[in-house]
Design a protein around this motif. Sequence first.
Motif, PDB file in Angstrom:
ATOM      1  N   PHE A  49     -30.348  30.864  21.108  1.00  0.00           N
ATOM      2  CA  PHE A  49     -29.208  31.767  20.960  1.00  0.00           C
ATOM      3  C   PHE A  49     -28.849  31.946  19.489  1.00  0.00           C
ATOM      4  O   PHE A  49     -28.949  30.990  18.706  1.00  0.00           O
ATOM      5  CB  PHE A  49     -27.978  31.202  21.664  1.00  0.00           C
ATOM      6  CG  PHE A  49     -28.051  31.202  23.168  1.00  0.00           C
ATOM      7  CD1 PHE A  49     -28.368  32.353  23.871  1.00  0.00           C
ATOM      8  CD2 PHE A  49     -27.784  30.041  23.895  1.00  0.00           C
ATOM      9  CE1 PHE A  49     -28.425  32.356  25.259  1.00  0.00           C
ATOM     10  CE2 PHE A  49     -27.833  30.034  25.289  1.00  0.00           C
ATOM     11  CZ  PHE A  49     -28.152  31.190  25.968  1.00  0.00           C
ATOM     12  N   ALA A  50     -28.365  33.124  19.131  1.00  0.00           N
ATOM     13  CA  ALA A  50     -27.802  33.329  17.799  1.00  0.00           C
ATOM     14  C   ALA A  50     -26.352  32.846  17.810  1.00  0.00           C
ATOM     15  O   ALA A  50     -25.652  32.995  18.806  1.00  0.00           O
ATOM     16  CB  ALA A  50     -27.856  34.808  17.438  1.00  0.00           C
ATOM     17  N   LEU A  51     -25.915  32.238  16.726  1.00  0.00           N
ATOM     18  CA  LEU A  51     -24.537  31.757  16.600  1.00  0.00           C
ATOM     19  C   LEU A  51     -23.886  32.395  15.371  1.00  0.00           C
ATOM     20  O   LEU A  51     -23.739  31.744  14.326  1.00  0.00           O
ATOM     21  CB  LEU A  51     -24.524  30.230  16.445  1.00  0.00           C
ATOM     22  CG  LEU A  51     -25.058  29.361  17.586  1.00  0.00           C
ATOM     23  CD1 LEU A  51     -25.044  27.880  17.181  1.00  0.00           C
ATOM     24  CD2 LEU A  51     -24.233  29.539  18.848  1.00  0.00           C
ATOM     25  N   PRO A  52     -23.508  33.667  15.487  1.00  0.00           N
ATOM     26  CA  PRO A  52     -22.995  34.356  14.292  1.00  0.00           C
ATOM     27  C   PRO A  52     -21.694  33.764  13.751  1.00  0.00           C
ATOM     28  O   PRO A  52     -21.532  33.627  12.535  1.00  0.00           O
ATOM     29  CB  PRO A  52     -22.799  35.801  14.770  1.00  0.00           C
ATOM     30  CG  PRO A  52     -22.769  35.745  16.267  1.00  0.00           C
ATOM     31  CD  PRO A  52     -23.581  34.549  16.666  1.00  0.00           C
ATOM     32  N   GLY A  53     -20.774  33.402  14.649  1.00  0.00           N
ATOM     33  CA  GLY A  53     -19.508  32.825  14.185  1.00  0.00           C
ATOM     34  C   GLY A  53     -19.732  31.474  13.520  1.00  0.00           C
ATOM     35  O   GLY A  53     -19.148  31.162  12.470  1.00  0.00           O
ATOM     36  N   CYS A  54     -20.601  30.672  14.097  1.00  0.00           N
ATOM     37  CA  CYS A  54     -20.902  29.350  13.528  1.00  0.00           C
ATOM     38  C   CYS A  54     -21.610  29.491  12.185  1.00  0.00           C
ATOM     39  O   CYS A  54     -21.406  28.669  11.282  1.00  0.00           O
ATOM     40  CB  CYS A  54     -21.764  28.552  14.493  1.00  0.00           C
ATOM     41  SG  CYS A  54     -20.944  28.189  16.067  1.00  0.00           S
ATOM     42  N   ALA A  55     -22.459  30.504  12.066  1.00  0.00           N
ATOM     43  CA  ALA A  55     -23.144  30.739  10.792  1.00  0.00           C
ATOM     44  C   ALA A  55     -22.110  30.980   9.692  1.00  0.00           C
ATOM     45  O   ALA A  55     -22.192  30.388   8.605  1.00  0.00           O
ATOM     46  CB  ALA A  55     -24.086  31.935  10.914  1.00  0.00           C
ATOM     47  N   ARG A  56     -21.117  31.821   9.987  1.00  0.00           N
ATOM     48  CA  ARG A  56     -20.058  32.080   9.007  1.00  0.00           C
ATOM     49  C   ARG A  56     -19.305  30.792   8.670  1.00  0.00           C
ATOM     50  O   ARG A  56     -19.048  30.503   7.503  1.00  0.00           O
ATOM     51  CB  ARG A  56     -19.070  33.120   9.557  1.00  0.00           C
ATOM     52  CG  ARG A  56     -19.563  34.558   9.451  1.00  0.00           C
ATOM     53  CD  ARG A  56     -18.447  35.572   9.739  1.00  0.00           C
ATOM     54  NE  ARG A  56     -17.914  35.468  11.096  1.00  0.00           N
ATOM     55  CZ  ARG A  56     -18.462  36.040  12.168  1.00  0.00           C
ATOM     56  NH1 ARG A  56     -19.571  36.748  12.043  1.00  0.00           N
ATOM     57  NH2 ARG A  56     -17.919  35.897  13.368  1.00  0.00           N
ATOM     58  N   ALA A  57     -18.993  30.027   9.718  1.00  0.00           N
ATOM     59  CA  ALA A  57     -18.238  28.794   9.488  1.00  0.00           C
ATOM     60  C   ALA A  57     -19.016  27.806   8.627  1.00  0.00           C
ATOM     61  O   ALA A  57     -18.436  27.057   7.841  1.00  0.00           O
ATOM     62  CB  ALA A  57     -17.865  28.152  10.827  1.00  0.00           C
ATOM     63  N   ALA A  58     -20.339  27.800   8.789  1.00  0.00           N
ATOM     64  CA  ALA A  58     -21.154  26.830   8.049  1.00  0.00           C
ATOM     65  C   ALA A  58     -21.585  27.355   6.682  1.00  0.00           C
ATOM     66  O   ALA A  58     -22.003  26.576   5.823  1.00  0.00           O
ATOM     67  CB  ALA A  58     -22.391  26.454   8.874  1.00  0.00           C
ATOM     68  N   LEU A  70     -23.685  21.169  14.236  1.00  0.00           N
ATOM     69  CA  LEU A  70     -22.978  22.167  13.422  1.00  0.00           C
ATOM     70  C   LEU A  70     -22.079  21.480  12.390  1.00  0.00           C
ATOM     71  O   LEU A  70     -22.045  21.880  11.220  1.00  0.00           O
ATOM     72  CB  LEU A  70     -22.143  23.100  14.308  1.00  0.00           C
ATOM     73  CG  LEU A  70     -21.280  24.123  13.556  1.00  0.00           C
ATOM     74  CD1 LEU A  70     -22.132  25.045  12.697  1.00  0.00           C
ATOM     75  CD2 LEU A  70     -20.423  24.931  14.531  1.00  0.00           C
ATOM     76  N   ALA A  71     -21.386  20.446  12.818  1.00  0.00           N
ATOM     77  CA  ALA A  71     -20.513  19.722  11.889  1.00  0.00           C
ATOM     78  C   ALA A  71     -21.342  19.163  10.722  1.00  0.00           C
ATOM     79  O   ALA A  71     -20.923  19.220   9.566  1.00  0.00           O
ATOM     80  CB  ALA A  71     -19.794  18.594  12.630  1.00  0.00           C
ATOM     81  N   GLY A  72     -22.522  18.657  11.052  1.00  0.00           N
ATOM     82  CA  GLY A  72     -23.397  18.105  10.010  1.00  0.00           C
ATOM     83  C   GLY A  72     -23.957  19.199   9.105  1.00  0.00           C
ATOM     84  O   GLY A  72     -24.052  19.027   7.885  1.00  0.00           O
ATOM     85  N   LEU A  73     -24.302  20.333   9.706  1.00  0.00           N
ATOM     86  CA  LEU A  73     -24.827  21.446   8.905  1.00  0.00           C
ATOM     87  C   LEU A  73     -23.836  21.828   7.806  1.00  0.00           C
ATOM     88  O   LEU A  73     -24.224  22.076   6.657  1.00  0.00           O
ATOM     89  CB  LEU A  73     -25.126  22.654   9.803  1.00  0.00           C
ATOM     90  CG  LEU A  73     -25.480  23.951   9.077  1.00  0.00           C
ATOM     91  CD1 LEU A  73     -26.756  23.801   8.242  1.00  0.00           C
ATOM     92  CD2 LEU A  73     -25.620  25.120  10.058  1.00  0.00           C
ATOM     93  N   LYS A  74     -22.549  21.873   8.167  1.00  0.00           N
ATOM     94  CA  LYS A  74     -21.539  22.222   7.164  1.00  0.00           C
ATOM     95  C   LYS A  74     -21.628  21.290   5.957  1.00  0.00           C
ATOM     96  O   LYS A  74     -21.547  21.722   4.806  1.00  0.00           O
ATOM     97  CB  LYS A  74     -20.138  22.146   7.777  1.00  0.00           C
ATOM     98  CG  LYS A  74     -19.873  23.192   8.848  1.00  0.00           C
ATOM     99  CD  LYS A  74     -18.484  22.976   9.439  1.00  0.00           C
ATOM    100  CE  LYS A  74     -18.255  23.865  10.652  1.00  0.00           C
ATOM    101  NZ  LYS A  74     -16.967  23.578  11.296  1.00  0.00           N
ATOM    102  N   LYS A  75     -21.802  19.994   6.246  1.00  0.00           N
ATOM    103  CA  LYS A  75     -21.928  19.024   5.135  1.00  0.00           C
ATOM    104  C   LYS A  75     -23.195  19.258   4.332  1.00  0.00           C
ATOM    105  O   LYS A  75     -23.183  19.191   3.099  1.00  0.00           O
ATOM    106  CB  LYS A  75     -21.939  17.600   5.706  1.00  0.00           C
ATOM    107  CG  LYS A  75     -20.596  17.162   6.259  1.00  0.00           C
ATOM    108  CD  LYS A  75     -20.490  15.650   6.299  1.00  0.00           C
ATOM    109  CE  LYS A  75     -19.021  15.268   6.408  1.00  0.00           C
ATOM    110  NZ  LYS A  75     -18.842  13.819   6.643  1.00  0.00           N
ATOM    111  N   LEU A  76     -24.287  19.514   5.048  1.00  0.00           N
ATOM    112  CA  LEU A  76     -25.570  19.685   4.357  1.00  0.00           C
ATOM    113  C   LEU A  76     -25.558  20.939   3.479  1.00  0.00           C
ATOM    114  O   LEU A  76     -26.207  20.977   2.432  1.00  0.00           O
ATOM    115  CB  LEU A  76     -26.718  19.757   5.372  1.00  0.00           C
ATOM    116  CG  LEU A  76     -26.926  18.490   6.230  1.00  0.00           C
ATOM    117  CD1 LEU A  76     -28.102  18.678   7.192  1.00  0.00           C
ATOM    118  CD2 LEU A  76     -27.146  17.249   5.370  1.00  0.00           C
ATOM    119  N   VAL A  77     -24.812  21.958   3.917  1.00  0.00           N
ATOM    120  CA  VAL A  77     -24.686  23.161   3.092  1.00  0.00           C
ATOM    121  C   VAL A  77     -23.872  22.833   1.838  1.00  0.00           C
ATOM    122  O   VAL A  77     -24.251  23.179   0.718  1.00  0.00           O
ATOM    123  CB  VAL A  77     -24.037  24.320   3.878  1.00  0.00           C
ATOM    124  CG1 VAL A  77     -23.685  25.481   2.958  1.00  0.00           C
ATOM    125  CG2 VAL A  77     -24.959  24.788   4.999  1.00  0.00           C
TER     126      VAL A  77
END
Lengths: 462, 462
Positions: A109-118, A378-385
């Motif tokens: 699935f695409a996660l457009p909102g999560c992409a913006r958040a991350a 997703l929470a981890g992705l935010k940190k990695l970004v």
Amino acid sequence: MTTGAKARAEMKGSHALRCIECGTEFERAGAEFRCPHCGDLLEVVYPGWAANEAHTAVWASQLKQTWWERNLSRSTEDASGVWRFRELLPHLPEPRRIITLREGNTPLFALPGCARAAGVDRLLAKHQGMNPTGSFKDTGMTVAISVARQEGFSWVACASTGNTSASMAAYAAQGGLRSLVLIPEGKIAWGKLSQALDYGALTCQLRTDFDGCLRILTELVRRHPIYLLNSINPYRLEGQKTAALELLEQLEWQVPDHIIVPGGNLGNCSALGKGLEELRRLGLIHSLPRLSVIQAEGANALVRTLREKGGRELVPVQAETAATAIRIGNPVSWKKAVRVLESTGGSCEQVSEAEIAIAKAEIGRDGVGCEPASAVTLAGLKKLVKQGFVQRHERVVLTLTGHLLKDPEYTLKFHRRELLPEASEAERKRLDPCRRAPLQVEPNLEAVLRVLETAEKTDASR
Amino acid sequence: MTTGAKARAEMKGSHALRCIECGTEFERAGAEFRCPHCGDLLEVVYPGWAANEAHTAVWASQLKQTWWERNLSRSTEDASGVWRFRELLPHLPEPRRIITLREGNTPLFALPGCARAAGVDRLLAKHQGMNPTGSFKDTGMTVAISVARQEGFSWVACASTGNTSASMAAYAAQGGLRSLVLIPEGKIAWGKLSQALDYGALTCQLRTDFDGCLRILTELVRRHPIYLLNSINPYRLEGQKTAALELLEQLEWQVPDHIIVPGGNLGNCSALGKGLEELRRLGLIHSLPRLSVIQAEGANALVRTLREKGGRELVPVQAETAATAIRIGNPVSWKKAVRVLESTGGSCEQVSEAEIAIAKAEIGRDGVGCEPASAVTLAGLKKLVKQGFVQRHERVVLTLTGHLLKDPEYTLKFHRRELLPEASEAERKRLDPCRRAPLQVEPNLEAVLRVLETAEKTDASR
């Protein structure tokens, strides 16, 4: 020759078991699936690959073609998103007698909102919670339970209170086997266990803790013909690795930059890493994605193992997190996971309970949803970004491991502000906008219209 | 021309809406989806089919071939088990902008244990609970919400506390639309509603009952550009009918003798009946299966409508059953359902709460599982076999509409003997052998071995 003996004879030609520490190879594992020499974990290896045409580009492209064309087959094997990739699995003597619930075939699935958040341009989620019993465990269970039946077992067992017991019980029932679940006394997530009960598992609650259950189970399988299905069983990981194959096929064999998985017992990370490595070895892909593992702060054994011991020695922890599927302090597959992180150049991070809750609500808001453990990705992705480890333009795939319906209580508590009552003022400021409890509204048109107008204004101001 | 106007102009060529009572045809429905002349329900019809080559055997076999070959396509439309059958759906002006979660593609499972319990040789279950949000609603939602977006709506709404709101909220989120859920005061199944909250629905709880919510919602859609998604919306039924197409394809176009569905709002029965009738009209099949509807005794409006009024007038009831997905006393689609029963020669039966609980546990024991409402199909089959309506050798397909995880509380209560406390002695004798609560066992090997031996003896004596 008994069925079991015949099965072992036929299977052994296709693969062997190798100790990940001392490297000894075996035709067949003992009941506990540990190396009899050094006691370490085993993994499935395929000696035949070295000898035949495995390394040619022709074989690689033939495999891709064969797997894809099986989408037009009507056979039970090909309908499974696991057995469709059987060239990279142990050969079973009676392929038509596999035990399958049509697992795998899970969507991307695409996660457009999560992409913006991350803070990334585009984000995909491989949703393994769409498996028949609602978690990624099914992809491994179909392989391990099929092996069990073809080896002649009529009982399978695990110590678990969650997704593993649910999956085991379903596949056992489907295959006409009996299943035994050992659970400890005290705090049990009964909701998750309800699946195992319904699928017909014989469930024994023992006055001891989880380690006590596992100890008794290990004794049991040594002395009685019962097949052990805890994640030490390397056949489970063989099934789980096919999620990597399926993902790459969905991406048309374009390797993503990052794959991010939740880390609990670390079997999933190990399995996906193994699958990717084999794809590269066989020439189906030419580079590896970085495979990163995210843990809950309260169950961060791998994080500590890497930071405090350089990955050489496990640092067990007393696990505590509301993300129950990864509430594991003593992960079985830690050594395999460390090697995957090293070989793919992945990272390992931990995230707080509040970060998990926010990420889970964001994944829901994209219309996808997942269980709390999956949201650590997703929470981890935010940190990695933020750390610069993941760049905005890079292609990232999150592995969601469980369905939203696996833990409705968590979801409900979160939106009704009953989760994380101890959150700080700062945390609450980030949590509250994600909470979506029902509004109490007067029963007339005008009142509902006012609510709608407010919502539209809020949308517009974002 | 606005997007909405363009969409309507393009769509109207492909289909029309017809009142099921007075037969008037419309290019487009009003906001309430009722006939402006007589107030009855609308259905989607395809005038073009009569004019073109629709009736030739060549077209029928081309359709079968086309649908099957789409399994090798990589397009979003073809990955959906609904849009793969788009020749029988309203034409959307922008096919690539459908809103999909890869719904449909649900498995057909064998139920050997249930077959024995019901007294038939072989029994299959079409498991629509394997849809993305865990219920059959997804197959209809993808069509209705895609229509809503292409007509230019940015809000969708329903009055619901269960599977409909969950599905609507997920698809709305996926498509970037906002969704509004109206729920009544009082007894709410919060577990089911947790999905709608997580997928981002704006949920309003009104101090009124369900009918009050529906009344306000109807006023709302008349006065405000909000798209109504309760099951009166005929586009939902268009999507739901594809489950019949997919089932027949899985059966290699061999028509089964019986299909059995749960009866709540009766939209599913109506949709499957419509799908089957269209397949016959277009020459893809040459006979119809008998489509039978089973209701809970406590929510038996259709049973009473047929028995007391000969199917000519609805007998509404005060619904009460633990099978919440069919706890409906005033089914919207009753008239459509009566016609399907008549045209296919199906039966309509009711089953008790104890019969539902037993049937649900039996479906679980086959490794499949379902929510309580789905289990009425097996409970009803047993009655239909006893009545001689279903013969032992006939091919029967049960439609399971919701996933086991939709109602873990029911499952848990059942196995822990907390469900049906008021059961009679006779009922208890049938219920208790199906209950599988955890056993309290001493924490040592010998105690566990004794439990195993007892279980093996019990198996052997069956």
